[in-house]
Scaffold this motif. Sequence first.
Motif, short mmCIF file in Angstrom:
data_model
loop_
_atom_site.label_atom_id
_atom_site.label_comp_id
_atom_site.label_asym_id
_atom_site.label_seq_id
_atom_site.Cartn_x
_atom_site.Cartn_y
_atom_site.Cartn_z
N LEU A 81 -21.45 -1.34 -12.42
CA LEU A 81 -21.93 -2.48 -13.18
C LEU A 81 -22.49 -2.00 -14.52
O LEU A 81 -23.32 -1.09 -14.57
N ALA A 82 -22.03 -2.61 -15.61
CA ALA A 82 -22.53 -2.28 -16.95
C ALA A 82 -23.37 -3.44 -17.47
O ALA A 82 -23.27 -4.57 -16.99
N HIS A 83 -24.19 -3.16 -18.47
CA HIS A 83 -25.07 -4.20 -19.01
C HIS A 83 -25.21 -4.04 -20.52
O HIS A 83 -25.34 -2.93 -21.04
N ALA A 84 -25.14 -5.17 -21.22
CA ALA A 84 -25.41 -5.23 -22.65
C ALA A 84 -26.35 -6.40 -22.88
O ALA A 84 -26.40 -7.34 -22.07
N GLU A 85 -27.09 -6.38 -23.96
CA GLU A 85 -28.03 -7.46 -24.23
C GLU A 85 -28.29 -7.57 -25.72
O GLU A 85 -28.04 -6.64 -26.50
N PHE A 86 -28.78 -8.75 -26.11
CA PHE A 86 -29.11 -9.01 -27.51
C PHE A 86 -30.37 -9.86 -27.54
O PHE A 86 -30.50 -10.82 -26.79
N LEU A 87 -31.29 -9.49 -28.42
CA LEU A 87 -32.47 -10.30 -28.68
C LEU A 87 -32.73 -10.23 -30.17
O LEU A 87 -32.97 -9.15 -30.72
N ALA A 88 -32.67 -11.37 -30.85
CA ALA A 88 -32.74 -11.41 -32.31
C ALA A 88 -34.10 -10.97 -32.82
O ALA A 88 -35.12 -11.09 -32.14
N ALA A 89 -34.11 -10.49 -34.04
CA ALA A 89 -35.37 -10.23 -34.74
C ALA A 89 -36.06 -11.56 -34.99
O ALA A 89 -35.41 -12.57 -35.28
N VAL A 90 -37.39 -11.57 -34.88
CA VAL A 90 -38.12 -12.83 -35.05
C VAL A 90 -38.13 -13.25 -36.51
O VAL A 90 -37.91 -12.45 -37.43
N ASN A 91 -38.39 -14.54 -36.72
CA ASN A 91 -38.50 -15.14 -38.05
C ASN A 91 -37.24 -14.94 -38.89
O ASN A 91 -37.30 -14.75 -40.10
N SER A 92 -36.09 -14.96 -38.22
CA SER A 92 -34.82 -14.89 -38.92
C SER A 92 -33.82 -15.76 -38.18
O SER A 92 -34.00 -16.07 -37.01
N ASP A 93 -32.77 -16.18 -38.88
CA ASP A 93 -31.71 -16.97 -38.26
C ASP A 93 -30.93 -16.04 -37.32
O ASP A 93 -30.30 -15.08 -37.79
N PRO A 94 -30.96 -16.29 -36.02
CA PRO A 94 -30.35 -15.33 -35.08
C PRO A 94 -28.84 -15.47 -34.94
O PRO A 94 -28.21 -14.61 -34.33
N ARG A 95 -28.24 -16.53 -35.47
CA ARG A 95 -26.88 -16.89 -35.09
C ARG A 95 -25.83 -15.87 -35.53
O ARG A 95 -24.95 -15.52 -34.75
N GLN A 96 -25.89 -15.40 -36.76
CA GLN A 96 -24.87 -14.49 -37.27
C GLN A 96 -24.87 -13.17 -36.50
O GLN A 96 -23.81 -12.69 -36.06
N ASP A 97 -26.04 -12.58 -36.33
CA ASP A 97 -26.10 -11.30 -35.61
C ASP A 97 -25.70 -11.48 -34.16
O ASP A 97 -25.02 -10.61 -33.58
N LEU A 98 -26.10 -12.60 -33.56
CA LEU A 98 -25.77 -12.83 -32.15
C LEU A 98 -24.27 -12.93 -31.94
O LEU A 98 -23.71 -12.26 -31.06
N ILE A 99 -23.58 -13.74 -32.73
CA ILE A 99 -22.15 -13.92 -32.49
C ILE A 99 -21.38 -12.65 -32.83
O ILE A 99 -20.39 -12.30 -32.17
N ALA A 100 -21.85 -11.91 -33.85
CA ALA A 100 -21.18 -10.66 -34.20
C ALA A 100 -21.25 -9.67 -33.05
O ALA A 100 -20.24 -9.03 -32.69
N GLN A 101 -22.43 -9.53 -32.44
CA GLN A 101 -22.56 -8.58 -31.34
C GLN A 101 -21.84 -9.08 -30.09
O GLN A 101 -21.21 -8.31 -29.36
N LEU A 102 -21.91 -10.40 -29.85
CA LEU A 102 -21.25 -10.94 -28.66
C LEU A 102 -19.75 -10.71 -28.70
O LEU A 102 -19.14 -10.33 -27.69
N LEU A 103 -19.13 -10.94 -29.85
CA LEU A 103 -17.70 -10.73 -29.97
C LEU A 103 -17.33 -9.26 -29.83
O LEU A 103 -16.21 -8.93 -29.42
#
Length: 237
Positions: A81-103
């Motif tokens: 079993l492998a694991h990856a995760e993402f938690l955005a930096a606070v006080n910033s729009d998380p959407r761009q970094d999140l979708i980039a890492q998810l893809l």
Amino acid sequence: DIPLNTLNKVQSMQVEALVEGKTFLDTSNIQGFLETLFYPLYFLDFETFFTPMPLFDGIRPYQQVPFQYSLHSLAKDGASLAHAEFLAAVNSDPRQDLIAQLLNDIPEKACIIVYTGFEAARLRDLAEWFPACRERIEEMINNIRDLAVPFKQMDYYHRELNGSYSIKNVLPHLVPEMSYEGLEVRNGGMAIDAWFNMAASEDPAEIDAIRNALLAYCGVDTLAMVKILERLREISL
């Protein structure tokens, strides 16, 4: 006291399970669901926030904005079993970094396991926000399989589920060795509060503690799906 012949099928199952201690199991339907899955398997869970006044451009009032995800994965049968995760930096729009890492974290043609349709809805939002990624995101949506389906359809039902197919009810029944108890963050509402508390804090130690609590909670959500799938495979044999 209500005659069973006055109840519909689902109501009757709930009453019989409660009164007689009966467990309902449709192995054929469960096996049919399991046959729709394929490797590699990626178990995805988002955490989101929402506000009456949008914090960033392109967001509607009260629209769910993902700021975190957990992703457990199995490359093949018997793989580690492998694991990856993402938690955005606070006080910033998380959407761009999140979708980039998810893809980057989810390969093409992967089977994506979720619990209910929440993640699919968030992916549709991300496709609207990032049209350049729409084709890839739509492929991901098409490859989603909802692990809640066997419980929602009552293919498996036990009195301990209390008429609910929530993962918070299913997990302690099917996988009693796992629990959300003892976690600093134990549900989605607490995750939202933690996110905004982290954004408001100026104490590095407090920020780190909140980040760790959020990562631990989201990670349990996806590990729970892995374990529930294992149990479904066992009980359907």
